[in-house]
Design an enzyme around this catalytic site. Structure first.
Site, mmCIF file in Angstrom:
data_model
loop_
_atom_site.group_PDB
_atom_site.id
_atom_site.type_symbol
_atom_site.label_atom_id
_atom_site.label_comp_id
_atom_site.label_asym_id
_atom_site.label_seq_id
_atom_site.Cartn_x
_atom_site.Cartn_y
_atom_site.Cartn_z
ATOM 1 C CG HIS A 164 6.514 -30.948 14.124
ATOM 2 N ND1 HIS A 164 6.409 -32.052 13.342
ATOM 3 C CD2 HIS A 164 6.419 -31.517 15.470
ATOM 4 C CE1 HIS A 164 6.183 -33.374 14.154
ATOM 5 N NE2 HIS A 164 6.153 -32.771 15.275
ATOM 6 C CD GLU A 165 6.955 -30.723 19.044
ATOM 7 O OE1 GLU A 165 6.008 -30.977 20.008
ATOM 8 O OE2 GLU A 165 7.569 -31.375 18.592
ATOM 9 C CG HIS A 168 2.017 -32.281 17.925
ATOM 10 N ND1 HIS A 168 1.634 -33.306 17.139
ATOM 11 C CD2 HIS A 168 3.455 -32.458 17.674
ATOM 12 C CE1 HIS A 168 2.682 -34.405 16.926
ATOM 13 N NE2 HIS A 168 3.711 -33.737 17.119
ATOM 14 C CE1 TYR A 179 2.174 -38.216 18.102
ATOM 15 C CE2 TYR A 179 3.093 -39.669 19.847
ATOM 16 C CZ TYR A 179 3.279 -38.816 18.806
ATOM 17 O OH TYR A 179 4.682 -38.274 18.434
ATOM 18 C CD GLU A 188 4.983 -36.782 15.476
ATOM 19 O OE1 GLU A 188 5.875 -35.975 14.881
ATOM 20 O OE2 GLU A 188 4.715 -36.475 16.651
ATOM 21 C CG ASP A 265 8.111 -43.359 17.524
ATOM 22 O OD1 ASP A 265 7.749 -42.504 18.174
ATOM 23 O OD2 ASP A 265 8.040 -43.428 16.226
ATOM 24 C CG HIS A 270 8.474 -39.580 15.859
ATOM 25 N ND1 HIS A 270 7.803 -39.977 17.095
ATOM 26 C CD2 HIS A 270 8.272 -37.829 15.882
ATOM 27 C CE1 HIS A 270 7.686 -38.910 17.822
ATOM 28 N NE2 HIS A 270 7.789 -37.711 17.091
#
Length: 403
Positions: A164-165, A168, A179, A188, A265, A270
Site C-alpha cells: 500500500h505505502e 503511493h 492528496y 488511498e 483527514d 481514508h
C-alpha cells in the site's frame, strides 16, 4: 510539501484520535507521541531528502536500515542490503521481503521497473521511534514503527501495508493524484487496491478466495478487529468499544464530507476511499479469476491515464474506456466495470442507471455464454460512449498542442 509529494501514513488520524481515549495511559501516550511526530514530519520538507542517494536507480535494489528507536534517518544502521544475508531481526526480514514482493509484482505483472518505472532503489527503515504507531512513505523511502505492542503490533507485519505505502510512490510517478478530497480518496484507494493485489499475487489467490482486507495483521491478538479496512465490505472491518464501528462508506449516498485539513483527514481520504475500493472489489469478482490480471490491468492503465485532480466520476469513465480498449467494447470485463460503479452510485455519463448491472447479472448466470443478446443494448450504449470519449480525448490533445 506539495499535495502529491507528502507523508502517506497507513494508520489514519481518526484511529489515532480514538486511542487518545483509551483507559491505558501507555496507549494514550504512544498515540499522542505518534500524532505529534507525524505532524512534525508533515511540516519538514527535509524528510524527503534525509538520506542522500536513496532514490538513485538500481532496478529496485533493496536496503533495510535500523533506526534503533530514533527518528534521524541518516543515523540509521545498515541492517540488510540486497545481496546480504538474512537478519536475526524479523522486522528487518519482513520489510526486506515485502519490498521485494511489491517490486516483483509490479515488474512481472505490469513490466514496471520499480516504483518510478526507472529502477528506483527501495530503502526501508525499521524500528522508527519509540512505540511509533504508524508506517509511512515519504516520497523516497518506507519507514516502519514498532507499534505500542498493546493495540498495534510491528508495522512490518502486513504485506499489503508495505505494498500500500509503496504504491503511493507509483501514484506519485504516474497520475500524481492530489492528496485531498475525492482525488485523495482515489489515491488511498489505489494503494489499497494494489496492496491487496500484491498479497493475492504472492498467495496465488483468486478474487473469490481473497479476504480483501487491508492491514489484517497490524492489530495485536487482544484487539477485536478484522483489519484496518475491508474492500469487500467497507464499514465492517471492525466494531469494538475502543474504536467504535468502522466509519467507511461503501457508496456515494454515504459520502462523508470533512474539512480539507490534517485533522479532517484531508477531506476524509481514508474514509471515502471505501467507495472506489468497493467498485474494484465488485469488478474483480464480477470478472472472476485472478484479480491482478483483468481488473488490475484496467485499474493500472487507468491510473496512468488519469490527471492529478481526477474525481470518482472521472476515474469511473477512464476505467470504462480502458476496459473497452483492453478487452473489447461490450465485453464481460467492461460490463463488470460499469456495473460495479453503478452499484456504488458513481454515475457514468451516457449509460442509463442500472442497465449494466442487469446485463452483467444475466451474463454471469449464463457463465458468459450467449451474452450477445443479453448485452446487445449495453454494447451499443458503450460503443457510442467510447466513441464520444475518444473524440473528446483527441480534441483535448489538439487544444493542448495549440497552446
Amino acid at each position: 510539501m506539495s499535495r502529491t509529494s507528502r507523508l502517506n501514513c497507513i494508520i489514519p488520524p481518526y484511529l489515532l484520535k480514538k486511542l487518545l481515549e483509551s483507559e491505558d495511559a501507555e496507549v494514550r501516550q504512544a498515540a499522542l507521541d505518534t500524532m505529534l511526530t507525524t505532524a512534525r514530519l508533515r511540516g519538514e520538507r527535509a524528510v524527503r531528502s534525509s538520506f542522500a542517494g536513496a532514490a538513485a536507480p538500481g532496478h529496485g535494489r533493496r536496503t533495510v536500515f535500523d533506526v534503533e528507536e530514533g527518528s534521524f534517518l541518516p543515523a540509521a544502521v545498515l541492517a540488510r542490503p540486497e545481496d546480504g544475508p538474512e537478519s536475526v531481526d524479523e522486522p528487518v526480514n519482513r520489510a526486506f521481503d515485502g519490498l521485494g514482493l511489491t517490486r516483483d509484482f509490479y515488474n512481472e505483472v505490469f513490466q514496471r521497473d520499480s516504483i518510478d518505472g526507472r529502477g528506483m532503489r527501495l530503502d526501508g527503515y525499521v524500528h522508527y521511534g519509540v512505540k511509533f504507531n504508524n508506517a509511512f512513505w515519504d516520497g523516497r523511502q518506507m519507514v516502519f514503527g514498532d507499534g505500542d505492542g498493546k493495540v498495534l503490533g510491528n508495522l512490518t507485519g502486513s504485506l499489503d501495508v508495505i505494498a500500500h505505502e509503496l504504491t503511493h510512490g507509483v501514484t506519485e510517478h504516474t497520475a500524481g493524484l492530489e492528496y485531498h478530497n475525492q482525488s485523495g480518496a482515489l489515491n488511498e484507494s489505489i494503494s489499497d487496491v494494489f496492496g491487496s493485489l500484491v498479497k493475492q499475487w504472492s498467495l496465488k489467490q483468486s478474487a473469490e478466495e481473497a479476504d480483501w482486507l487491508i492491514g489484517a495483521d497490524v492489530w495485536t491478538p487482544g484487539i477485536d478487529a478484522d483489519a484496518l479496512r475491508s474492500m469487500k465490505a467497507p464499514g465492517h472491518a471492525y466494531n469494538n468499544p475502543l474504536f467504535g464501528k468502522d466509519p467507511q462508506p461503501d457508496r456515494m449516498g454515504k459520502f462523508i464530507h470533512l474539512p480539507d485539513t490534517d485533522e479532517g483527514d484531508s477531506g476524509g481520504v481514508h474514509l471515502n476511499s471505501g467507495i472506489p475500493n468497493k467498485a474494484f472489489y465488485l469488478t474483480a469478482v464480477g470478472i472472476g479469476g485472478f484479480a491482478w490480471e483483468a481488473a488490475g490491468s484496467i485499474w493500472f492503465e487507468s491510473l496512468k491515464a488519469s490527471g492529478a485532480t481526477a474525481q470518482f466520476q472521472d476515474f469511473a469513465h477512464t476505467t470504462l474506456q480502458k476496459a473497452g480498449e483492453l478487452f473489447g467494447v461490450g465485453s464481460a470485463e467492461q460490463s463488470a466495470v460499469l456495473a460495479a460503479w453503478q452499484e456504488v452510485e458513481v454515475p457514468v455519463n451516457g449509460v442509463r442507471t442500472r442497465v449494466a448491472r442487469a446485463r452483467s447479472l444475466a451474463a454471469n448466470e449464463n457463465g458468459g455464454v450467449g451474452r450477445q443478446d443479453g448485452l446487445a443494448a449495453l454494447t451499443r450504449q458503450i460503443g457510442e460512449l467510447s466513441a464520444k470519449m475518444t473524440a473528446l480525448t483527441k480534441d483535448v490533445k489538439a487544444l493542448k498542442a495549440t497552446r
